[in-house]
Write an enzyme that holds these catalytic residues in place. Structure first.
Site, PDB file in Angstrom:
ATOM      1  N   GLN A 132      -2.208  -2.557   7.535  1.00 61.63           N
ATOM      2  CA  GLN A 132      -2.666  -3.957   7.599  1.00 61.63           C
ATOM      3  C   GLN A 132      -3.662  -4.271   6.466  1.00 61.63           C
ATOM      4  OE1 GLN A 132      -2.906  -2.281  10.967  1.00 61.63           O
ATOM      5  NE2 GLN A 132      -0.894  -2.982  11.506  1.00 61.63           N
ATOM      6  N   LYS A 169       0.838  -1.216   0.000  1.00 64.20           N
ATOM      7  CA  LYS A 169       0.000   0.000   0.000  1.00 64.20           C
ATOM      8  C   LYS A 169       0.863   1.252   0.000  1.00 64.20           C
ATOM      9  CE  LYS A 169      -1.758  -1.596   3.774  1.00 64.20           C
ATOM     10  NZ  LYS A 169      -1.184  -2.964   3.761  1.00 64.20           N
TER      11      LYS A 169
END
Ligand code: GDP
Length: 430
Positions: A224, A16
């Site tokens: 996460q 990400k």
């Protein structure tokens, strides 16, 4: 671009940070909304290679205001170290980093409790990063947490700190047989944090609201992944916060109508760190090859990550809970030298066919993957920046992932550097 959430679609570590760094070229604000410094993003761009733990990955674009929302738990020393480490490398965050006054602090007793409770669990340990994140969220829910706002008046904080520490020390010494922390030392740390962090603490809800209503471009940076969500993940092997879209709203005080797009970031295969069910896990030689090629070792902990084939049962479930408007497929280059590539289309459980991700960890442990096998590709995807330069089989693989998840792919990542990115939406959709 409006407000775009960039969320982990699997068990985290999807890359990400790389994607946020790439997309932040057009952003005014990049905001973290959950987790703590248990998250670790590696970002590689023209300024170098950086490991970020709390600072949002928009930091490398000077026009970006970096925001840490109320849903994040902040270890003040970790944040201060990160700020000064970036400063030394020419990334100045003064005047462009705001930490929510409502964010809870990871206190020294949280880190101690994290370590002690993992040791006490023995073989049942969750495999936490040991950074005190779980205990900080526990205390938040128990209403005995300390927030960033409390640093603005440390004298008023002292009596509450005393009672909080009494409670923590009772658990540390009486339950775990550990050593009590000194109130004086913890209070000294609070005074130091007050001095050094105060310039960064502010009213995040208002800043973000005003920016969104003023038509600014805002990226919500997930940490996460969906399968680690406290509610929606593979409980109990989950994190203590909400990396899903609901967490993006509560973790920043955003309104539901303010989110325009939700991008799910997936690896072209699967990984997970720590314990818990992982249906498509590869334990043999293929797994070792994949791990080495992908350099799957944790950014924060250095732990080897468990690896496996892409699991579309997971991807469909993750799509259900996050409502992706499109997907980003990362690390396609890792699959470059495989003769054939497997994708799990569904599971079998006790002789039944299963298309939807089961809620029970026990059921998941009993699921076996059913794979489709797709041809690998001659040539390489590594470093490719145009769709036309990708091998046909690589495009066919991505297209199959779209079909199995029912969501279009917007972007493919072909390497860790910011520039190793392929924007594809219009082509893949045809
Ligand atoms: P995050 O927490 O989701 O940002 O992911 P991490 O940073 O923990 O892990 C992703 C790792 O993959 C990092 O080391 C990145 O540099 C690397 N990475 C990101 N995108 C790609 C890619 O497309 N190909 C390769 N080979 N590595 C990538």
């Amino acid at each position: 671009m409006g407000v775009t959430a960039i969320l982990g679609g699997q068990w985290g570590d999807e890359g990400k940070g790389k994607i946020v760094d790439y997309l932040a070229k057009d952003a005014d604000i990049v905001a973290r909304f959950s987790g703590g410094n248990n998250a670790g993003h590696t970002v590689i761009n023209d300024q170098g290679e950086f490991k970020l733990h709390l600072v949002p990955a928009g930091a490398f674009w000077p026009q970006v205001l970096c925001v840490i929302g109320n849903g994040v738990v902040v270890d003040p020393d970790a944040l201060l170290d990160e700020i000064s480490g970036l400063q030394k490398r020419g990334i100045d965050l003064n005047g462009r980093l705001v930490v929510s006054e409502r964010a809870h602090l990871v206190m020294p007793h949280h880190t101690v409790l994290d370590g002690l409770s993992e040791i006490a669990k023995g073989s049942q340990a969750l495999g936490t990063t040991g950074r005190g994140i779980g205990p900080a969220y526990t205390d938040k829910a128990a209403r005995i947490g300390i927030r960033a706002a409390d640093l603005s008046d440390v004298d008023a904080l002292l009596p509450r700190l005393e009672s909080v520490l009494d409670h923590a020390n009772a658990i540390i010494t009486k339950v775990y047989g550990g050593e009590a922390l000194s109130l004086e030392e913890v209070f000294d740390s609070c005074k130091r944090w007050s001095e050094n962090l105060s310039p960064f603490i502010g009213p995040v809800e208002h800043i973000v609201y005003d920016a969104v209503e003023g038509g600014k471009t805002v990226i919500l940076e997930g940490a996460q992944g969906a399968l680690l969500d406290l509610d929606h993940g593979t409980y109990p092997y989950v994190t203590s916060s909400h990396p899903t879209i609901g967490g993006a709203q509560t973790g920043l005080g955003l309104l539901p109508r303010q989110i325009d797009a939700v991008l799910g970031v997936f690896k072209a295969y699967s990984t997970r760190v720590g314990s818990g069910p992982f249906v498509t896990e590869l334990l043999g030689e293929t797994g070792d090859t994949m791990r080495e090629r992908a350099k799957e070792f944790g950014t924060t902990t250095g732990r080897p990550r468990r690896v496996g084939w892409f699991d579309s049962v997971v991807a469909r479930y993750s799509t259900r809970v996050n409502g992706y408007t499109s997907l980003i497929i990362n690390k396609l280059d890792v699959l470059d030298d495989f003769d054939s590539i497997k994708v799990c289309s569904h599971y079998e459980l006790d002789d039944e066919v299963v298309w939807d991700f089961p809620g029970s960890a026990g059921a998941l442990e009993r699921c076996t993957p059913v794979y489709e096998e797709l041809p690998g590709w001659d040539g390489t995807t590594a470093g490719v920046t145009k769709l036309a330069d990708l091998p046909d089989e690589a495009i066919a693989y991505v297209r199959r992932l779209e079909e199995l998840t029912g969501v279009p792919v917007d972007m493919i990542s072909t390497g860790p550097h910011r520039r190793e990115s392929v924007e594809v939406r219009s082509v893949i959709q045809t």
